[in-house]
Motif scaffolding. Structure first.
Motif, PDB file in Angstrom:
ATOM      1  N   HIS A  69       3.862   6.877   8.460  1.00  0.00           N
ATOM      2  CA  HIS A  69       2.405   7.006   8.181  1.00  0.00           C
ATOM      3  C   HIS A  69       2.082   6.456   6.689  1.00  0.00           C
ATOM      4  O   HIS A  69       0.985   5.898   6.601  1.00  0.00           O
ATOM      5  N   ALA A  70       2.916   6.860   5.674  1.00  0.00           N
ATOM      6  CA  ALA A  70       2.637   6.404   4.294  1.00  0.00           C
ATOM      7  C   ALA A  70       2.620   4.886   4.416  1.00  0.00           C
ATOM      8  O   ALA A  70       1.460   4.268   3.661  1.00  0.00           O
ATOM      9  N   ALA A  71       3.415   4.401   4.716  1.00  0.00           N
ATOM     10  CA  ALA A  71       3.608   2.758   5.006  1.00  0.00           C
ATOM     11  C   ALA A  71       2.428   2.241   5.778  1.00  0.00           C
ATOM     12  O   ALA A  71       1.717   1.250   5.172  1.00  0.00           O
ATOM     13  N   LEU A  72       2.165   2.897   6.929  1.00  0.00           N
ATOM     14  CA  LEU A  72       0.969   2.350   7.571  1.00  0.00           C
ATOM     15  C   LEU A  72      -0.382   2.521   6.981  1.00  0.00           C
ATOM     16  O   LEU A  72      -1.288   1.638   7.293  1.00  0.00           O
ATOM     17  N   ARG A  73      -0.431   3.629   6.245  1.00  0.00           N
ATOM     18  CA  ARG A  73      -1.859   3.779   5.551  1.00  0.00           C
ATOM     19  C   ARG A  73      -2.100   2.607   4.659  1.00  0.00           C
ATOM     20  O   ARG A  73      -3.116   2.153   4.579  1.00  0.00           O
ATOM     21  N   ARG A  74      -1.138   2.289   3.937  1.00  0.00           N
ATOM     22  CA  ARG A  74      -1.002   0.991   2.778  1.00  0.00           C
ATOM     23  C   ARG A  74      -1.355  -0.166   3.647  1.00  0.00           C
ATOM     24  O   ARG A  74      -2.347  -1.096   3.182  1.00  0.00           O
ATOM     25  N   TRP A  75      -0.763  -0.430   4.901  1.00  0.00           N
ATOM     26  CA  TRP A  75      -0.905  -1.658   5.489  1.00  0.00           C
ATOM     27  C   TRP A  75      -2.512  -1.584   6.020  1.00  0.00           C
ATOM     28  O   TRP A  75      -2.970  -2.706   5.864  1.00  0.00           O
ATOM     29  N   ILE A  76      -3.000  -0.558   6.660  1.00  0.00           N
ATOM     30  CA  ILE A  76      -4.297  -0.504   7.099  1.00  0.00           C
ATOM     31  C   ILE A  76      -5.331  -0.810   5.638  1.00  0.00           C
ATOM     32  O   ILE A  76      -6.174  -1.470   5.915  1.00  0.00           O
ATOM     33  N   GLU A  77      -5.088  -0.166   4.778  1.00  0.00           N
ATOM     34  CA  GLU A  77      -5.955  -0.446   3.554  1.00  0.00           C
ATOM     35  C   GLU A  77      -5.749  -2.082   2.986  1.00  0.00           C
ATOM     36  O   GLU A  77      -6.935  -2.359   2.730  1.00  0.00           O
ATOM     37  N   ASP A  78      -4.492  -2.464   2.970  1.00  0.00           N
ATOM     38  CA  ASP A  78      -4.492  -3.781   2.360  1.00  0.00           C
ATOM     39  C   ASP A  78      -4.790  -4.943   3.490  1.00  0.00           C
ATOM     40  O   ASP A  78      -5.307  -5.946   3.204  1.00  0.00           O
ATOM     41  N   ALA A  79      -4.434  -4.785   4.854  1.00  0.00           N
ATOM     42  CA  ALA A  79      -4.644  -5.743   5.722  1.00  0.00           C
ATOM     43  C   ALA A  79      -6.213  -5.659   6.579  1.00  0.00           C
ATOM     44  O   ALA A  79      -6.614  -6.572   6.931  1.00  0.00           O
ATOM     45  N   THR A  80      -6.499  -4.586   6.516  1.00  0.00           N
ATOM     46  CA  THR A  80      -7.551  -4.355   7.271  1.00  0.00           C
ATOM     47  C   THR A  80      -8.829  -4.129   6.434  1.00  0.00           C
ATOM     48  O   THR A  80      -9.839  -4.789   6.505  1.00  0.00           O
ATOM     49  N   LEU A  81      -8.976  -2.916   5.815  1.00  0.00           N
ATOM     50  CA  LEU A  81     -10.095  -2.660   5.094  1.00  0.00           C
ATOM     51  C   LEU A  81     -10.481  -3.665   3.939  1.00  0.00           C
ATOM     52  O   LEU A  81     -11.382  -3.875   3.886  1.00  0.00           O
ATOM     53  N   ALA A  82      -9.375  -4.180   3.263  1.00  0.00           N
ATOM     54  CA  ALA A  82      -9.784  -5.184   2.189  1.00  0.00           C
ATOM     55  C   ALA A  82     -10.263  -6.378   2.777  1.00  0.00           C
ATOM     56  O   ALA A  82     -11.255  -7.072   2.089  1.00  0.00           O
ATOM     57  N   ALA A  83      -9.860  -6.765   4.072  1.00  0.00           N
ATOM     58  CA  ALA A  83     -10.653  -8.047   4.580  1.00  0.00           C
ATOM     59  C   ALA A  83     -11.633  -7.571   5.375  1.00  0.00           C
ATOM     60  O   ALA A  83     -12.211  -8.367   6.131  1.00  0.00           O
ATOM     61  N   ARG A  84     -11.888  -6.264   5.731  1.00  0.00           N
ATOM     62  CA  ARG A  84     -12.954  -5.871   6.655  1.00  0.00           C
ATOM     63  C   ARG A  84     -12.751  -6.489   7.987  1.00  0.00           C
ATOM     64  O   ARG A  84     -13.458  -7.059   8.797  1.00  0.00           O
TER      65      ARG A  84
END
Length: 108
Positions: free
Chosen positions: A44-59
């Motif tokens: 979950h910690a790594a997935l949270r970073r992935w979600i923030e970096d790959a999804t949220l940052a690029a909307r």
């Protein structure tokens, strides 16, 4: 189309449409792994970073348009729109489900 998807995948897709990181993380098993863009993210910690970096940052929002089951996986095809070069892009997401949770996701 999310109503026809297995529930954990439908939940992930719906949360992604809202750009809701907690909702996107919730359907994943604690030890889940995501393989995306040459990287591997486990837990979950790594997935949270992935979600923030790959999804949220690029909307980045994935909109499924077809799915099928193949070799124990649920294969979901669709288009991702967002604030990134080349948007929109077609992706295939390969989900492995175990005990009503996403155990693995491969994006290609």
């Amino acid at each position: 189309m999310t109503s026809a998807l297995p529930q954990p995948i439908a939940d992930y897709v719906a949360a992604n449409a809202r750009l809701d990181p907690e909702g996107m993380l919730a359907p994943f098993a604690p030890d889940a792994v995501v393989r995306d863009d040459g990287g591997e993210h486990r837990g979950h910690a790594a997935l949270r970073r992935w979600i923030e970096d790959a999804t949220l940052a690029a909307r980045a929002v994935f909109t499924p348009d077809a799915h099928r089951e193949e070799n124990g996986q649920v294969i979901v095809d669709g288009v991702t729109y967002g604030d990134f070069k080349g948007s929109p892009l077609r992706f295939t997401m390969r989900f492995t489900l175990v005990d009503d949770a996403i155990r693995a996701l491969e994006i290609g």
